[in-house]
Scaffold this motif. Structure first.
Motif, short mmCIF file in Angstrom:
data_model
loop_
_atom_site.label_atom_id
_atom_site.label_comp_id
_atom_site.label_asym_id
_atom_site.label_seq_id
_atom_site.Cartn_x
_atom_site.Cartn_y
_atom_site.Cartn_z
N SER A 155 3.77 -3.31 -0.70
CA SER A 155 2.51 -3.71 0.23
C SER A 155 2.84 -5.06 0.92
CB SER A 155 1.04 -3.71 -0.59
OG SER A 155 1.34 -4.70 -1.29
N GLU A 164 -0.33 5.56 -2.85
CA GLU A 164 -1.29 6.06 -1.89
C GLU A 164 -1.61 7.59 -2.15
OE1 GLU A 164 1.56 6.24 1.37
OE2 GLU A 164 1.36 3.99 1.93
N THR A 169 -4.36 0.70 -5.91
CA THR A 169 -3.45 -0.40 -5.94
C THR A 169 -3.20 -0.71 -7.59
OG1 THR A 169 -4.73 -2.16 -5.60
CG2 THR A 169 -3.48 -0.91 -3.53
N VAL A 328 -7.54 1.45 -2.88
CA VAL A 328 -6.91 1.12 -1.89
C VAL A 328 -7.80 0.41 -0.82
CG1 VAL A 328 -5.29 1.74 0.34
CG2 VAL A 328 -4.91 2.64 -1.94
N GLY A 329 -7.48 -0.76 -0.06
CA GLY A 329 -8.46 -1.45 0.77
C GLY A 329 -9.57 -2.07 0.14
N ASP A 330 -9.61 -2.11 -1.25
CA ASP A 330 -10.97 -2.75 -1.80
C ASP A 330 -10.46 -3.75 -2.94
OD1 ASP A 330 -13.10 -3.49 -2.98
OD2 ASP A 330 -13.71 -1.74 -3.44
#
Length: 345
Positions: A155, A164, A169, A328-330
């Motif tokens: 990343s 993914e 993560t 992912v993304g948080d």
């Protein structure tokens, strides 16, 4: 049908013009007029005409060019008076004309061929027609398609590993690296470096595996974790995928921790064993299961394998990794061992 008087191409010297008085050739010659003046008609002399009247361009001439009069022929020498001697004298001139035509044809063909094979460039030639093809795609023309490889991917944050496939993560503790040359599937991180296993082969002091639970109707994190821990211990310290026993097999195990856990905002469950092996210091294995936050929310299984002894990674890294798992993304979802979420199934 005799041509009218005028200047015509000299049959004995094609680069000049000669006066035709309507009956015979005179000794008057001149250089052809400039391109602005009307061009004189091209003439050819038939063999039977000898030094006779010129033939206008376009008139069929049997046998090609006739023998022109020899040098020094007087203006009164007309008709076929040249006879065979005139023909013999004119043969070298005729052969010279034919040779010049052949040379011109060869030169023209060579120029055309050279232009075709690209060996030379004619400065007056028109540029080649442009060809239309699909525009080349540069690496920055479009975003890269997301990887479908279930293994870990880097990343923008070097301290984070992205899984993914499962939409999570994981933090990368100090002393841990992304996997390289690891035969076991779904490994997302390992400790840095390798060592010689006590029973032969190459080993690593720690590794973490992340995979999706499939081929089972069970969805309870507790039931899945309790069912997986024995397989996790066997895969790590009994025999590997090809049947090799790097540690001489497992002699015993002990449950050292188990319970509910909040992972990425979801209720999960973990089980941890201490494993004793025939060779070497043994190690610790942990099975952690929690619902995924993506897709069908299939259960996610994270396995931990830590060697015991002074060379093994600290057990605290298990809790650090578990607490740092995020969707992912948080980056704000909390969790970790002991986080209260109510009764875990």
């Amino acid at each position: 049908m005799t041509p009218p008087p005028g200047w015509y191409g000299d049959p004995t010297a094609p680069h000049q013009e000669r006066w035709w008085d309507g009956t015979t050739w005179t000794d008057h010659r001149r250089t052809p007029q400039s391109p602005a003046a009307p061009a004189a008609p091209v003439v050819a002399v038939a063999p039977e005409q000898g030094f006779g009247p010129p033939v206008p361009a376009g008139t069929p001439v049997p046998g090609g060019f006739g023998p022109p009069a020899g040098p020094g022929r007087s203006s009164s020498g007309g008709g076929g008076g040249g006879g065979g001697g005139g023909g013999r004298r004119s043969r070298p001139v005729a052969l010279t004309v034919v040779a010049a035509v052949l040379v011109a044809a060869v030169v023209t063909g060579a120029v055309v061929l050279r232009g075709n094979d690209g060996a030379g460039t004619d400065p007056d030639a028109a540029p080649p027609a442009a060809t239309h093809s699909a525009p080349a795609t540069t690496p920055d023309a479009s975003p890269s398609a997301p990887s479908t490889d279930p293994s870990a991917s880097p990343s923008t944050d070097p301290s984070v590993v992205v899984d993914e496939l499962n939409g999570i993560t994981l933090p990368l503790p100090e002393g841990w690296v992304l996997p390289e040359h690891v035969a076991e599937p779904d490994v997302v991180m390992t400790t840095d470096g390798t060592y010689d296993c006590p029973g032969g082969g190459v080993c690593r002091h720690g590794r973490v595996i992340s995979r999706t639970v499939t081929d089972t109707g069970e969805t309870s994190p507790r039931a899945l974790a309790e069912a997986d821990i024995a397989d996790a211990a066997d895969d790590a310290y009994d025999r590997d995928l090809v049947g090799r026993s790097h540690f001489g097999g497992i002699e015993s195990h002990q449950v050292v921790a188990a319970g509910q856990v909040a992972v990425a905002g979801r209720a999960g469950y973990y089980v941890r064993w201490r494993v004793t092996t025939a060779e070497g210091p043994g190690g610790y294995v942990q099975s952690l299961v929690f619902p995924s936050t993506v897709g069908t929310e299939a259960p996610v299984l994270v396995r931990y394998v830590f060697d015991a002894g002074e060379d093994g990674p600290p057990l605290a890294d298990m809790d650090r990794i578990t607490k740092g798992i995020r969707p992912v993304g948080d980056a704000d979802t909390g969790g970790g061992v002991g986080s209260g979420l109510g009764p875990t199934p």
